[in-house]
Scaffold this motif. Structure first.
Motif, PDB file in Angstrom:
ATOM      1  N   GLY A  37     -13.698  12.931 -12.250  1.00 57.11           N
ATOM      2  CA  GLY A  37     -13.756  11.784 -13.421  1.00 57.11           C
ATOM      3  C   GLY A  37     -13.132  12.203 -14.723  1.00 57.11           C
ATOM      4  O   GLY A  37     -12.532  11.171 -15.441  1.00 57.11           O
ATOM      5  N   GLY A  38     -13.118  13.396 -15.167  1.00 56.69           N
ATOM      6  CA  GLY A  38     -12.581  13.682 -16.285  1.00 56.69           C
ATOM      7  C   GLY A  38     -11.169  13.615 -16.524  1.00 56.69           C
ATOM      8  O   GLY A  38     -10.627  13.337 -17.346  1.00 56.69           O
ATOM      9  N   ASN A  39     -10.637  13.800 -15.280  1.00 55.30           N
ATOM     10  CA  ASN A  39      -9.086  13.892 -15.253  1.00 55.30           C
ATOM     11  C   ASN A  39      -8.626  12.588 -14.553  1.00 55.30           C
ATOM     12  O   ASN A  39      -7.587  12.207 -14.397  1.00 55.30           O
ATOM     13  N   MET A  40      -9.606  11.596 -14.098  1.00 58.93           N
ATOM     14  CA  MET A  40      -9.386  10.300 -13.445  1.00 58.93           C
ATOM     15  C   MET A  40      -8.661  10.677 -12.289  1.00 58.93           C
ATOM     16  O   MET A  40      -7.574   9.887 -11.941  1.00 58.93           O
ATOM     17  N   VAL A  41      -9.014  11.524 -11.741  1.00 58.05           N
ATOM     18  CA  VAL A  41      -8.301  11.772 -10.043  1.00 58.05           C
ATOM     19  C   VAL A  41      -9.309  11.120  -9.291  1.00 58.05           C
ATOM     20  O   VAL A  41     -10.338  10.915  -9.320  1.00 58.05           O
ATOM     21  N   ARG A  42      -8.539  10.462  -8.442  1.00 58.14           N
ATOM     22  CA  ARG A  42      -9.398   9.587  -7.248  1.00 58.14           C
ATOM     23  C   ARG A  42      -9.907  10.798  -6.516  1.00 58.14           C
ATOM     24  O   ARG A  42      -9.454  11.699  -6.218  1.00 58.14           O
ATOM     25  N   ALA A  43     -11.147  10.314  -5.963  1.00 60.94           N
ATOM     26  CA  ALA A  43     -11.773  11.267  -5.084  1.00 60.94           C
ATOM     27  C   ALA A  43     -12.820  10.448  -4.185  1.00 60.94           C
ATOM     28  O   ALA A  43     -13.311   9.344  -4.226  1.00 60.94           O
ATOM     29  N   ARG A  63       0.847  -1.136   0.211  1.00 59.00           N
ATOM     30  CA  ARG A  63       0.047   0.081   0.015  1.00 59.00           C
ATOM     31  C   ARG A  63       0.861   1.360  -0.019  1.00 59.00           C
ATOM     32  O   ARG A  63       1.669   1.547   0.817  1.00 59.00           O
ATOM     33  N   GLU A  64       0.773   1.941  -1.040  1.00 57.91           N
ATOM     34  CA  GLU A  64       1.449   3.150  -1.276  1.00 57.91           C
ATOM     35  C   GLU A  64       0.539   4.287  -1.455  1.00 57.91           C
ATOM     36  O   GLU A  64      -0.463   4.404  -1.674  1.00 57.91           O
ATOM     37  N   PRO A  65       1.370   5.551  -0.709  1.00 60.98           N
ATOM     38  CA  PRO A  65       0.541   7.034  -0.864  1.00 60.98           C
ATOM     39  C   PRO A  65       0.020   7.277  -2.331  1.00 60.98           C
ATOM     40  O   PRO A  65       0.813   7.040  -3.340  1.00 60.98           O
ATOM     41  N   VAL A  66      -1.282   7.768  -2.311  1.00 60.66           N
ATOM     42  CA  VAL A  66      -1.988   8.229  -3.482  1.00 60.66           C
ATOM     43  C   VAL A  66      -1.253   9.121  -4.388  1.00 60.66           C
ATOM     44  O   VAL A  66      -1.185   8.985  -5.484  1.00 60.66           O
ATOM     45  N   GLY A  67      -0.731   9.924  -3.713  1.00 59.44           N
ATOM     46  CA  GLY A  67       0.158  11.113  -4.149  1.00 59.44           C
ATOM     47  C   GLY A  67      -0.353  12.621  -3.623  1.00 59.44           C
ATOM     48  O   GLY A  67      -0.456  12.600  -2.268  1.00 59.44           O
ATOM     49  N   VAL A  68      -0.523  13.531  -4.318  1.00 63.94           N
ATOM     50  CA  VAL A  68      -0.847  14.900  -4.048  1.00 63.94           C
ATOM     51  C   VAL A  68      -2.534  15.061  -3.703  1.00 63.94           C
ATOM     52  O   VAL A  68      -3.080  14.605  -4.641  1.00 63.94           O
ATOM     53  N   VAL A  69      -2.673  15.252  -2.431  1.00 67.43           N
ATOM     54  CA  VAL A  69      -4.134  15.414  -1.954  1.00 67.43           C
ATOM     55  C   VAL A  69      -4.455  16.849  -1.990  1.00 67.43           C
ATOM     56  O   VAL A  69      -3.947  17.788  -1.294  1.00 67.43           O
ATOM     57  N   VAL A  70      -5.771  17.150  -2.416  1.00 71.18           N
ATOM     58  CA  VAL A  70      -6.433  18.422  -2.262  1.00 71.18           C
ATOM     59  C   VAL A  70      -7.617  18.169  -1.263  1.00 71.18           C
ATOM     60  O   VAL A  70      -8.481  17.212  -1.577  1.00 71.18           O
ATOM     61  N   ALA A  71      -7.422  18.736  -0.069  1.00 64.14           N
ATOM     62  CA  ALA A  71      -8.464  18.520   1.072  1.00 64.14           C
ATOM     63  C   ALA A  71      -9.442  19.769   1.072  1.00 64.14           C
ATOM     64  O   ALA A  71      -8.865  20.932   1.243  1.00 64.14           O
ATOM     65  N   ILE A  72     -10.705  19.619   0.916  1.00 61.25           N
ATOM     66  CA  ILE A  72     -11.765  20.601   0.851  1.00 61.25           C
ATOM     67  C   ILE A  72     -12.779  20.358   1.991  1.00 61.25           C
ATOM     68  O   ILE A  72     -13.275  19.315   2.141  1.00 61.25           O
ATOM     69  N   ALA A 125     -11.000  27.916  -6.171  1.00 56.44           N
ATOM     70  CA  ALA A 125     -11.376  26.393  -5.616  1.00 56.44           C
ATOM     71  C   ALA A 125     -11.426  25.647  -6.697  1.00 56.44           C
ATOM     72  O   ALA A 125     -10.997  24.502  -7.063  1.00 56.44           O
ATOM     73  N   ASP A 126     -12.276  25.962  -7.907  1.00 52.46           N
ATOM     74  CA  ASP A 126     -12.677  25.478  -8.904  1.00 52.46           C
ATOM     75  C   ASP A 126     -11.304  25.382  -9.763  1.00 52.46           C
ATOM     76  O   ASP A 126     -11.011  24.094 -10.576  1.00 52.46           O
ATOM     77  N   HIS A 127     -10.345  26.401  -9.963  1.00 48.76           N
ATOM     78  CA  HIS A 127      -9.160  26.290 -10.629  1.00 48.76           C
ATOM     79  C   HIS A 127      -8.349  25.262 -10.185  1.00 48.76           C
ATOM     80  O   HIS A 127      -7.549  24.130 -10.833  1.00 48.76           O
ATOM     81  N   LEU A 128      -8.354  25.120  -8.599  1.00 45.60           N
ATOM     82  CA  LEU A 128      -7.418  24.130  -7.848  1.00 45.60           C
ATOM     83  C   LEU A 128      -7.840  22.687  -8.479  1.00 45.60           C
ATOM     84  O   LEU A 128      -6.910  21.707  -8.747  1.00 45.60           O
ATOM     85  N   ILE A 129      -9.068  22.290  -8.355  1.00 46.53           N
ATOM     86  CA  ILE A 129      -9.604  21.089  -8.831  1.00 46.53           C
ATOM     87  C   ILE A 129      -9.154  20.390 -10.036  1.00 46.53           C
ATOM     88  O   ILE A 129      -9.203  19.436 -10.234  1.00 46.53           O
ATOM     89  N   HIS A 130      -8.994  21.410 -11.140  1.00 51.26           N
ATOM     90  CA  HIS A 130      -8.986  21.167 -12.406  1.00 51.26           C
ATOM     91  C   HIS A 130      -7.705  20.966 -12.749  1.00 51.26           C
ATOM     92  O   HIS A 130      -7.137  20.407 -13.806  1.00 51.26           O
ATOM     93  N   SER A 131      -6.507  21.128 -11.673  1.00 50.58           N
ATOM     94  CA  SER A 131      -5.265  20.823 -11.994  1.00 50.58           C
ATOM     95  C   SER A 131      -4.945  19.465 -12.467  1.00 50.58           C
ATOM     96  O   SER A 131      -5.514  18.206 -11.735  1.00 50.58           O
ATOM     97  N   LYS A 132      -3.982  19.317 -13.185  1.00 48.74           N
ATOM     98  CA  LYS A 132      -3.702  17.798 -13.967  1.00 48.74           C
ATOM     99  C   LYS A 132      -2.566  17.375 -12.878  1.00 48.74           C
ATOM    100  O   LYS A 132      -1.893  16.253 -13.308  1.00 48.74           O
ATOM    101  N   LEU A 133      -2.161  18.041 -12.090  1.00 48.64           N
ATOM    102  CA  LEU A 133      -1.023  17.711 -11.255  1.00 48.64           C
ATOM    103  C   LEU A 133      -1.412  16.997  -9.825  1.00 48.64           C
ATOM    104  O   LEU A 133      -0.471  16.542  -9.056  1.00 48.64           O
ATOM    105  N   ILE A 134      -2.722  17.105  -9.312  1.00 42.29           N
ATOM    106  CA  ILE A 134      -3.013  16.337  -8.370  1.00 42.29           C
ATOM    107  C   ILE A 134      -3.471  14.996  -8.495  1.00 42.29           C
ATOM    108  O   ILE A 134      -3.613  14.825  -9.693  1.00 42.29           O
TER     109      ILE A 134
END
Length: 489
Positions: free
Chosen positions: A248-254, A147-156, A219-228
């Motif tokens: 879903g569009g960016n296949m980001v875990r949520a 089990r490895e860390p998922v990566g960069v997390v945006v916490a809202i 915040a909307d700009h933040l969640i669109h980032s391709k680096l998260i």
């Protein structure tokens, strides 16, 4: 500018890459006290460029920093240091909550002390969680599951429980080895500043924890980032649906913990006066602004009128007042737009044909602040707006049912499925009914909360779970390694 007794070193800055920096936006967030209608805090407002900088810092810290590869036991030790730092600041956290959303001062101290104490349980996952597992395979000699860390997390986090909700997200992410960008609600940014100061105080690696308070547009700009890599969101179902579409569009875990319209089923064996006491006092908790609130009470038709009268009696005895007054049981709602929203639902309830038994008005003795009386509607049609939509205020709907089967049907007849309760003296009956109600949590005899257990919802109430040992699963990826012989791990 911060409220009296809340000592934040850099409210005029953002925390990015391990440093307190001026917002590139040059803007400010003003925080209003809902009891006095006065501005009590001003903090930096992150704009799109600030969001990009925070994500870049978190990305760098994850891809090249030491935190993701730090052994879990060492991560645990660092998080325990953060808890040690936060414990003496519980009085500040309590004062910040009361000043920002009008939460009762009498509840604020225990609430935040409990929130900080619960972080030790999350940190202890460093030694309790099974990070690596080996077993024999069928096609290969050894299967190693990591089990490895998922990566960069945006916490809202939302405004109603800003410290505990944000801190839980941050601690789960950090113990997993992730890096975090905190985006608190603009109504309640102060708690996230204290969390950032805790990270700084214990020497968390630069970029591991970042703080960017903002409004919805940034915040909307933040969640669109391709680096998260992941978004964890607690808030309204409407906002959750939008974030889910972006993720879903960016296949980001949520993961999402969203709204609720939770039902309390009152069985025939439960006393009317006891049910009224629980329901009438529960709906005023945090002025009804709780996602898990028991806002629909379903009762056998033959007991409906008696229960309505008893609940009304409890509500009429509720003391409405300033949140800092010791005797206050119901303070203001968090903001003017929230008060107007609640009044809109009360008007809709009147128009629906339901019986307004008590409440429904701004209290006459409170000439300042965003106050509303505890409100009971009886003979509510479960298909009506007030029964189907989340009001997020001290408004209770009493719904008659033909029998227990009908009560279960009504409870499930909702787009939500976050919480629920069965009022009965029979624990087995509570369990059996709970298994038939499609909701994430069901408690016996009230709005029961257990912070060591997983929490989350069915249907429009969210995806995934927070809390308990299960809460860490949302912050790790599972990797399978297949080898021809046993290996050291």
């Amino acid at each position: 500018m911060t409220p009296e007794g809340v000592n934040i070193a850099h409210p005029d800055k953002l925390f990015i890459g391990g440093e307190w920096v001026a917002a590139r936006s040059g803007d400010w967030i003003e925080v209003e006290n809902p009891a006095s209608e006065e501005i009590v805090a001003r903090v930096a407002h992150a704009g799109p460029a600030d969001m990009d900088a925070a994500v870049a810092a978190a990305r760098e810290a994850f891809d090249h920093g030491p935190w993701p590869t730090t052994p879990p036991m060492e991560r645990m030790a660092k998080l325990m240091q953060m808890v040690d730092y936060l414990e003496p600041r519980v009085p500040e956290l309590a004062k910040a909550w009361t000043a920002q959303i009008g939460g009762l001062a009498s509840a604020a101290g225990p609430m935040h002390a409990g929130g900080v104490a619960g972080l030790r349980g999350i940190a202890s996952l460093g030694e309790r969680f099974q990070w690596i597992e080996q077993r024999p395979g069928m096609a290969v000699d050894t299967v190693t599951v990591v089990r490895e860390p998922v990566g960069v997390v945006v916490a809202i986090a939302p405004w109603n429980g800003p410290f505990a909700i944000m801190a839980n997200k941050v601690f789960y992410a950090l113990i997993a080895g992730c890096t975090v960008v905190m985006k608190p609600s603009p109504e309640t940014p102060l708690e996230a500043y204290i969390i950032a100061e805790a990270a700084e105080a214990v020497g968390m690696p630069a970029g591991t924890v970042n703080l960017v308070p903002s409004d919805r547009e940034a915040a909307d700009h933040l969640i669109h980032s391709k680096l998260i890599d992941k978004i964890t969101f607690t808030g309204s179902s409407a906002a959750g649906r939008h974030i889910a579409s972006v993720a879903g569009g960016n296949m980001v875990r949520a993961t999402f913990e969203l709204g609720g319209k939770s039902a309390a089923i009152i069985r025939d064996d439960f006393p009317i006066e006891a049910a009224a006491g629980i329901l009438g006092n529960t709906i005023t908790v945090m002025s009804g602004q709780v996602c898990a609130m028991l806002s629909r009470a379903i009762v056998p038709k033959a007991r409906h009128d008696e229960l309505a009268e008893a609940i009304a009696g409890v509500m009429k005895g509720i003391t409405i007042g300033h949140p800092e007054d010791e005797g206050t049981q119901l303070g203001p709602v968090a903001m003017k737009r929230q008060l107007e929203r609640i009044e809109g639902y009360i008007a809709a309830g009147r128009e629906s044909g339901a019986d307004l038994v008590t409440g429904g008005q701004r209290p006459a003795h409170m000439n300042k602040g965003y106050y509303i009386e505890p409100t009971l509607f009886a003979n509510v049609d479960n298909q009506s707006k007030i029964a189907q939509e989340e009001i997020f205020g001290p408004v209770l709907c009493l719904i008659p049912a033909e029998d227990e089967e009908d009560a279960i049907r009504i409870a499930n007849e909702s787009d939500y499925g976050l919480n629920g309760s069965v009022f009965t003296n029979d624990a087995q009956a509570a369990y059996d009914i709970a298994r038939r109600v499609r909701t994430g949590v069901v408690g016996q005899n009230g709005m029961r909360m257990e912070w060591t257990a997983p929490f989350g919802g069915f249907k429009q109430s969210g995806i995934g779970r927070e809390g308990g040992d299960e809460g860490i699963h949302a912050y790790v990826e599972t990797k399978t390694i297949l080898t021809d012989a046993a290996v050291e791990v």
